[in-house]
Design an enzyme around this catalytic site. Structure first.
Site, PDB file in Angstrom:
ATOM      1  CB  CYS A 123       4.872  -8.716  -8.087  1.00 16.08           C
ATOM      2  SG  CYS A 123       3.483  -9.655  -7.391  1.00 16.08           S
ATOM      3  CG  HIS A 273       4.681  -5.170  -6.317  1.00 19.48           C
ATOM      4  ND1 HIS A 273       3.522  -5.206  -7.052  1.00 19.48           N
ATOM      5  CD2 HIS A 273       4.603  -6.229  -5.458  1.00 19.48           C
ATOM      6  CE1 HIS A 273       2.780  -6.227  -6.670  1.00 19.48           C
ATOM      7  NE2 HIS A 273       3.412  -6.867  -5.701  1.00 19.48           N
ATOM      8  CG  ASN A 304      -0.254  -7.736  -5.062  1.00 17.03           C
ATOM      9  OD1 ASN A 304       0.044  -7.580  -6.233  1.00 17.03           O
ATOM     10  ND2 ASN A 304       0.479  -8.459  -4.235  1.00 17.03           N
TER      11      ASN A 304
END
Length: 348
Positions: A123, A273, A304
């Protein structure tokens, strides 16, 4: 002794010139996830802030999604594909070790013969790619660099894992990094904490398939029998990751602000993020960001998407008018490794 090597001649600074995104057409609500786990829409929303996510269809591959996002970023930057000198792709869901998917993407967008390579930084991958691109532009190795974050995390989702089944989505986000006459990408604060690598991981390595016999044969010592093997998925220790992200990443974000010489009051936009709405809200509070700062909360409808989450959120903020060209934004990515990267940028 005098060196015979000529010094590099790149641009004085680098900036993000254009951004593009691609979200798969299929929208998956929480109700569909609940067919596989014992939970509720209310629980998922309260724990993560996620209501829907996009999952790719058979024709929406890592490559095709990347090509779509890249085309938008190239057009937004006002350059041609032939001007791109390097393509950097961050992904954990391209399932071939070699060749790098970056080479295929470079060819499909008509970029000629640029340098092209993949990175695996989970990420934090977009931040890593952005930092590398800045270095290439200022060092003189490329005038324009395409940076992509792309994932098909639906391929790595265990739908029966109550802790993660609702988290992940698919998509691609791209930016063009090029020359600038003034600072527009700040110093990167990045790093890793490998002692925590087990907190987010792939459940099985691909080598388990190589070492597993055909049906009817005996499994090698220490290896699971064929009928016991499930396809690899991403798993995580939710509470450990949450505490690390909330407490440690807020410190990293502050370090990035300090390195850029920017205070929270100077910020226009915060793009963390898109892992979890609770993490985002906690970071906003810890950093004491003014209410005037626009905060990306794309996780609600996108889930996500790992390396793709920051550029996708950036693209949406600009497209909807919540952020504008020239705004000063703090971006931070963090995830498997555990790795992280934060910097301050001027939005394209």
């Amino acid at each position: 002794m005098t060196s015979k090597i000529k010094p590099s001649k790149g641009a004085p600074y680098a900036r993000i010139m254009g951004v593009g995104g691609y979200r798969p057409t299929r929208v998956v609500p929480n109700e569909e996830i609940l067919k596989h786990i014992d939970s509720s829409d209310e629980w998922i929303r309260s724990r993560s802030g996620i209501a829907t996510r996009h999952w790719a269809g058979p024709d929406e591959t890592v490559a095709t999604m990347s090509v779509e996002a890249s085309g938008k970023a190239i057009a937004d930057a006002g350059i041609t594909p032939e001007q791109i000198g390097a393509v950097i792709v961050s992904t954990v869901s391209h399932f071939k070790q070699t060749p790098a998917i970056a080479t295929e993407i470079a060819h499909r967008i008509g970029a000629g013969k640029p340098a092209a390579f993949d990175i695996s930084a989970g990420c934090a991958g977009f931040g890593y790619g952005l930092t590398l691109a800045k270095g290439l532009v200022t060092e003189g190795s490329a005038e324009y660099v395409l940076v992509l974050g792309v994932e098909r995390l639906s391929d790595l989702t265990d739908l029966e894992d109550r802790a993660t089944a609702f988290l992940f989505g698919d998509g691609a986000g791209a930016v063009i990094v090029g020359p600038a006459n003034e600072p527009a990408i700040g110093p990167t604060v990045w790093g890793s904490e490998g002692d925590k690598s087990e907190t987010i991981k792939q459940t099985l390595g691909w080598d388990v398939y190589r070492s597993t016999p055909l049906p009817g044969g005996d499994a090698p010592e220490g290896r699971p029998a064929p009928e016991e093997i499930r396809y690899p998925a991403i798993t995580q220790e939710g509470q450990s990751v949450f505490r690390w992200a909330v407490f440690e990443m807020a410190k990293v974000a502050q370090q990035a602000l300090d390195a850029a010489g920017v205070s929270p009051d100077d910020l226009d936009v915060f793009i963390p993020h898109q892992a979890n709405m609770r993490i985002i809200d906690s970071m906003v509070k810890t950093l004491k960001l003014p209410e005037s700062v626009t905060v990306a909360r794309d996780v609600e409808t996108t889930g996500n998407t790992s390396a793709a989450s920051i550029p996708l959120a950036m693209e949406r903020l600009l497209a909807t008018g919540q952020a504008k060209s020239g705004d000063t934004a703090l971006v931070i990515g963090f995830g498997a490794g555990l790795v992280y990267a934060a910097t301050v940028v001027t939005l394209p």
